[in-house]
Design a protein around this motif. Structure first.
Motif, PDB file in Angstrom:
ATOM      1  N   UNK A  59      49.370  -1.679  -9.668  1.00 45.68           N
ATOM      2  CA  UNK A  59      48.523  -1.902 -10.546  1.00 45.68           C
ATOM      3  C   UNK A  59      48.889  -1.265 -11.922  1.00 45.68           C
ATOM      4  N   UNK A  60      49.013  -2.269 -13.151  1.00 50.94           N
ATOM      5  CA  UNK A  60      49.806  -1.779 -14.221  1.00 50.94           C
ATOM      6  C   UNK A  60      48.758  -1.839 -15.453  1.00 50.94           C
ATOM      7  N   UNK A  61      48.534  -0.703 -15.977  1.00 51.16           N
ATOM      8  CA  UNK A  61      47.429  -0.792 -17.080  1.00 51.16           C
ATOM      9  C   UNK A  61      48.121  -0.402 -18.274  1.00 51.16           C
ATOM     10  N   UNK A  62      47.741  -1.101 -19.445  1.00 52.25           N
ATOM     11  CA  UNK A  62      48.328  -0.586 -20.705  1.00 52.25           C
ATOM     12  C   UNK A  62      48.248   0.911 -21.081  1.00 52.25           C
ATOM     13  N   UNK A  63      49.024   1.278 -21.881  1.00 52.73           N
ATOM     14  CA  UNK A  63      48.906   2.717 -22.480  1.00 52.73           C
ATOM     15  C   UNK A  63      47.783   2.906 -23.010  1.00 52.73           C
ATOM     16  N   UNK A  64      47.168   2.136 -23.926  1.00 55.61           N
ATOM     17  CA  UNK A  64      45.866   2.134 -24.632  1.00 55.61           C
ATOM     18  C   UNK A  64      44.705   2.128 -23.799  1.00 55.61           C
ATOM     19  N   UNK A  65      44.844   1.805 -22.568  1.00 56.83           N
ATOM     20  CA  UNK A  65      43.515   1.688 -21.722  1.00 56.83           C
ATOM     21  C   UNK A  65      42.911   3.066 -21.267  1.00 56.83           C
ATOM     22  N   UNK A  66      41.650   3.199 -21.425  1.00 54.64           N
ATOM     23  CA  UNK A  66      41.081   4.620 -21.144  1.00 54.64           C
ATOM     24  C   UNK A  66      40.188   4.680 -20.058  1.00 54.64           C
ATOM     25  N   UNK A  67      40.038   3.223 -19.232  1.00 57.31           N
ATOM     26  CA  UNK A  67      39.339   3.013 -18.195  1.00 57.31           C
ATOM     27  C   UNK A  67      39.731   1.745 -17.613  1.00 57.31           C
ATOM     28  N   UNK A  68      39.616   1.545 -16.140  1.00 62.32           N
ATOM     29  CA  UNK A  68      40.253   0.506 -15.424  1.00 62.32           C
ATOM     30  C   UNK A  68      39.453  -0.783 -15.773  1.00 62.32           C
ATOM     31  N   UNK A  69      38.080  -0.507 -16.111  1.00 64.32           N
ATOM     32  CA  UNK A  69      37.057  -1.513 -16.033  1.00 64.32           C
ATOM     33  C   UNK A  69      37.099  -2.172 -17.529  1.00 64.32           C
ATOM     34  N   UNK A 102      35.399 -16.581 -15.816  1.00 65.88           N
ATOM     35  CA  UNK A 102      34.007 -16.066 -16.101  1.00 65.88           C
ATOM     36  C   UNK A 102      32.849 -17.118 -15.361  1.00 65.88           C
ATOM     37  N   UNK A 103      31.784 -17.056 -15.664  1.00 65.34           N
ATOM     38  CA  UNK A 103      30.707 -17.741 -14.544  1.00 65.34           C
ATOM     39  C   UNK A 103      30.318 -18.999 -15.466  1.00 65.34           C
ATOM     40  N   UNK A 104      30.545 -20.196 -14.653  1.00 62.33           N
ATOM     41  CA  UNK A 104      30.567 -21.172 -15.409  1.00 62.33           C
ATOM     42  C   UNK A 104      28.999 -21.481 -16.081  1.00 62.33           C
ATOM     43  N   UNK A 105      28.969 -21.763 -17.367  1.00 57.42           N
ATOM     44  CA  UNK A 105      27.762 -21.938 -18.147  1.00 57.42           C
ATOM     45  C   UNK A 105      27.430 -20.653 -18.765  1.00 57.42           C
ATOM     46  N   UNK A 131      33.407 -11.290 -18.286  1.00 57.23           N
ATOM     47  CA  UNK A 131      34.602 -10.965 -17.376  1.00 57.23           C
ATOM     48  C   UNK A 131      33.888 -11.062 -15.922  1.00 57.23           C
ATOM     49  N   UNK A 132      34.498 -11.683 -14.940  1.00 57.72           N
ATOM     50  CA  UNK A 132      34.090 -11.368 -13.503  1.00 57.72           C
ATOM     51  C   UNK A 132      35.128 -10.396 -12.865  1.00 57.72           C
ATOM     52  N   UNK A 133      34.228  -9.232 -12.340  1.00 60.72           N
ATOM     53  CA  UNK A 133      35.368  -8.449 -11.555  1.00 60.72           C
ATOM     54  C   UNK A 133      35.305  -8.614 -10.305  1.00 60.72           C
ATOM     55  N   UNK A 134      36.637  -8.729  -9.855  1.00 60.23           N
ATOM     56  CA  UNK A 134      37.166  -8.898  -8.442  1.00 60.23           C
ATOM     57  C   UNK A 134      37.676  -7.574  -7.771  1.00 60.23           C
ATOM     58  N   UNK A 135      37.515  -6.557  -8.551  1.00 57.51           N
ATOM     59  CA  UNK A 135      38.372  -5.411  -8.029  1.00 57.51           C
ATOM     60  C   UNK A 135      37.113  -4.248  -8.075  1.00 57.51           C
ATOM     61  N   UNK A 136      37.484  -3.429  -7.168  1.00 58.05           N
ATOM     62  CA  UNK A 136      36.646  -1.730  -7.209  1.00 58.05           C
ATOM     63  C   UNK A 136      37.715  -0.767  -7.249  1.00 58.05           C
ATOM     64  N   UNK A 137      37.428  -0.056  -8.101  1.00 58.51           N
ATOM     65  CA  UNK A 137      38.405   1.216  -8.435  1.00 58.51           C
ATOM     66  C   UNK A 137      37.868   2.592  -7.760  1.00 58.51           C
TER      67      UNK A 137
END
Length: 422
Positions: free
Chosen positions: A168-178, A280-283, A289-295
């Motif tokens: 799992x690769x996150x950018x340097x600026x990320x402070x939270x996974x979500x 994202x959910x249609x409509x 954003x839909x979350x498909x992950x659990x940290x």
């Protein structure tokens, strides 16, 4: 009209997809460099367990001890066993809570929901428990680990897999996974699976599907291969493994949609975008954003990643392994001592090897009637009692850190929500 869930890689202009692929590859490389040290930390933790036979430290003479103190491995096994017992009881992990007034209708509805979800997690998603157990054993070593969920339309059920932190690769600026504006999952896809995705329409067709070189392993993967006892061998990528980057990002792709969340699949070998899907959910007018992950985090810390046992007691694990090896080496040398022999007379240049229980005669210089005047054992010290007590003290200190978590877990009751337990 085009379907909301269509693969946009079929309809977006080819020039736009090519530019997107080049930009993403460049960005992913920068993200990899920013998080490279984290991969090394995970690798170091795996090595320090000693299960791969390559734990660093100790002497390097022939016969030197390669023993490793088991505190890291013990901490991982203890944590996983205790956590699994608490968050996954035999009747399932899902419990219900009703807010407001509870009537018979609400209670029955809550019971049905809990029963259905527990059936899914204990029976329908057959890989849920084993994948969860793997995650919990790795969590203390990596500091952060992940679960990924998706719908398998061939098996007509939800699927779940454990994804290690080095994939799992996150950018340097990320402070939270979500809250990260971009997240990349590095997928190793076999040729068979890749072609199946093309046949099903999930991926667009790729002209050049010759087997590429095997994807480069992360440092943590190499350390884990030694633990598993597996190696690639001499065959040149027989399964046709290829690297596919699954990028979840918020960007402006489709005219009229503005900035929105998408999931993009990029084949590294061909530099082709093989899939782009709306996330994202249609409509939904807000395009959430839909979350498909659990940290999962072992100990939350400042930044996007948690910290684990290598951060907390890595130094103590190294010190305990060093002390253990020093004690064993001292014992080995004391039981197999070397000696120096006086040169001169008829004994000049004489070398003798004596097997256990064997008696041999030695020639000695004239006038020497005491063998101790010719040969002197090397003055090696026996194992140190002070070092042994130091090893015991280090072990107690390290276990004290691990026990802090275990004691808190023992206080958790069987009605405590899973999130609170974690």
């Amino acid at each position: 009209a085009a379907s909301f869930s269509e693969n946009l890689a079929r309809t977006l202009p080819a020039a736009q997809l090519t530019t997107l692929a080049i930009n993403l590859l460049d960005t992913i490389e920068k993200d990899k460099d920013a998080r490279k040290q984290r991969d090394k930390q995970y690798e170091e933790g795996l090595k320090r367990t000693g299960m791969g036979g390559d734990a660093p430290g100790g002497a390097d003479f022939e016969g030197a001890s390669r023993a490793v103190h088991p505190m890291l491995a013990e901490g991982c096994v203890d944590y996983a066993a205790r956590a699994m017992r608490e968050i996954f009881p035999s009747n399932g992990p899902v419990k219900t809570k009703i807010y407001g007034d509870a009537d018979t209708k609400k209670l029955e509805r809550a019971r049905r929901k809990a029963d259905y979800l527990n059936w899914q997690l204990t029976q329908q998603i057959v890989e849920y428990r084993p994948e969860k157990e793997v995650l919990l054993t790795q969590l203390p070593l990596g500091g952060s680990q992940y679960e990924k969920y998706w719908v398998d339309f061939e098996e007509h059920r939800p699927r779940m897999e454990f994804v290690p932190i080095d994939k799992v690769i996150l950018p340097y600026a990320a402070v939270s996974f979500y809250s990260a504006h971009r997240m990349t999952h590095v997928l190793d896809v076999t040729r068979e699976a890749f072609e199946a995705r093309i046949r099903s329409g999930f991926y667009v067709d790729v002209v050049n599907l010759l087997s590429p070189p095997a994807p480069e392993e992360t440092a943590a993967e190499r350390a884990n291969d030694r633990i598993e006892g597996v190696e690639e061998g001499d065959n040149d990528n027989p399964d046709g493994l290829r690297c596919v980057y699954e990028v979840s990002a918020i960007m402006d792709l489709v005219p009229g949609e503005g900035r929105a969340p998408y999931v993009i699949h990029l084949d590294e070998d061909t530099t082709r975008i093989v899939a782009v899907y709306r996330n994202w959910k249609e409509g939904d007018p807000g395009k959430k954003k839909l979350d498909w992950w659990v940290e999962y985090k072992f100990i939350p810390w400042r930044g996007a990643y948690g910290i684990g046992l290598p951060h907390l007691i890595g130094g103590l694990a190294a010190a305990s392994t060093g002390a253990l090896r020093a004690l064993l080496d001292a014992s080995h040398i004391s039981n197999s001592p070397g000696a120096v022999k006086l040169k001169g007379g008829r004994a000049s240049g004489q070398n003798t090897t004596i097997a256990q229980t064997e008696v041999k005669e030695l020639d000695a210089p004239a006038g020497v009637d005491d063998i101790r005047k010719v040969i002197m054992p090397m003055p090696f010290n026996p194992p140190s009692g002070v070092l042994f007590r130091l090893l015991d003290w280090i072990t107690v200190q390290a276990k004290g850190v691990v026990a802090t978590t275990e004691e808190r877990m023992d206080q958790v009751g069987d009605r405590t929500p899973v999130g609170t337990t974690m």
